[in-house]
Design an enzyme around this catalytic site. Sequence first.
Site, PDB file in Angstrom:
ATOM      1  N   GLU A  54      -6.801  -0.770   9.349  1.00 34.61           N
ATOM      2  CA  GLU A  54      -7.511  -0.382   8.129  1.00 34.61           C
ATOM      3  C   GLU A  54      -8.629   0.596   8.478  1.00 34.61           C
ATOM      4  OE1 GLU A  54      -8.478  -2.534   3.958  1.00 34.61           O
ATOM      5  OE2 GLU A  54      -8.667  -3.748   5.758  1.00 34.61           O
ATOM      6  N   SER A  92      -4.165  -1.089   1.123  1.00 27.40           N
ATOM      7  CA  SER A  92      -4.408  -2.387   1.745  1.00 27.40           C
ATOM      8  C   SER A  92      -4.876  -3.409   0.725  1.00 27.40           C
ATOM      9  CB  SER A  92      -5.412  -2.250   2.888  1.00 27.40           C
ATOM     10  OG  SER A  92      -6.611  -1.656   2.421  1.00 27.40           O
ATOM     11  N   GLU A  93      -5.707  -3.002  -0.228  1.00 34.71           N
ATOM     12  CA  GLU A  93      -6.121  -3.893  -1.314  1.00 34.71           C
ATOM     13  C   GLU A  93      -6.138  -3.146  -2.637  1.00 34.71           C
ATOM     14  OE1 GLU A  93      -7.681  -6.257   2.141  1.00 34.71           O
ATOM     15  OE2 GLU A  93      -7.914  -4.149   1.575  1.00 34.71           O
ATOM     16  N   THR A  94      -5.828  -3.875  -3.694  1.00 34.27           N
ATOM     17  CA  THR A  94      -6.009  -3.405  -5.065  1.00 34.27           C
ATOM     18  C   THR A  94      -6.894  -4.416  -5.777  1.00 34.27           C
ATOM     19  OG1 THR A  94      -3.920  -2.201  -5.175  1.00 34.27           O
ATOM     20  CG2 THR A  94      -4.862  -2.927  -7.263  1.00 34.27           C
ATOM     21  N   HIS A 143     -14.395  -2.664   0.694  1.00 36.29           N
ATOM     22  CA  HIS A 143     -14.127  -1.281   0.286  1.00 36.29           C
ATOM     23  C   HIS A 143     -13.564  -1.215  -1.123  1.00 36.29           C
ATOM     24  CE1 HIS A 143      -9.833  -1.866   1.379  1.00 36.29           C
ATOM     25  NE2 HIS A 143      -9.612  -0.802   0.649  1.00 36.29           N
TER      26      HIS A 143
END
Length: 287
Positions: free
Chosen positions: A218, A45-47, A74
């Site tokens: 998520e 979902s995120e980097t 996170h």
Amino acid sequence: MKLYVADAFTTRRFSGNQAGVALLGGDPFPEEGLMRALAGELKHSETAFVRQTGERAFHIRYFTPAEEVDLCGHATIASFTVLRDTGAIGPGDYALHTRSGDLTIQVGADSVWMDMAPPTDGRGFSEEEQAELYAAYGLSLADRPDGLEAQAVSTGLLDILLPVKDLDALERAVQNEGEVTRLSEHYGVVGVHMFCAGTADATAHCRNFAPLYAIPEEAATGTSNGALTYYLFRRGLIQTGADNRFVQGEKMGKPSEILSRITEDENGVKVRVGGRALITLKCELLG
């Protein structure tokens, strides 16, 4: 560029919420198109792209596969866990610059805590608007608990906090992704954080949805639970100084535990979110 995947808000591998972490050392950030492409390649979902700017100072930029976002809880917990566990830093306090503002990160031997951006209330919603929000999940106003209503709140990212009256409603909610995307655009929010407060084992059980940013659901969201901490505090449901526990990701088979604390003094209210993480994968970008 060293690339990692870490499981955040958990102590069990392949649980919690996965984040990509790219360590840049003191090098400048790559071109935005590359960062977005890398986030898409890692498919989490995120980097987080982590650049060291001083002995105890860092700058992080966060990318989903679709967009850059201002802050990601996170991925921040994951980033400082990777920095600690690879020997780049030791326990202590660090300054972090993000598009959402400057934050203090507290790195412990087995956990990481981060300040949230100053909490702010966004808009409320009429009965008709709330009915539309619940309907986007196959629910109705009958699933809303007495005394709690939908509210947009931010501690770095603006989400709609959507209360449900019991764990059954939380479990049977089914998202209409197109409708939630439309509503998120209409209200100018990242997504919807659905929660059931006051359960026997947690401050709240939660589910988080951000299809506008290519995140259907998520498993753990620090910023959203920071916002929920403020929402519940404003309604007298949690107290200053207490440790709060939010459970998320159960429906996805990735149970996560997000902790929070809230304090209040003459300077206002401060929310801090924390948890544990562990590294699961390591690789290197070639070429």
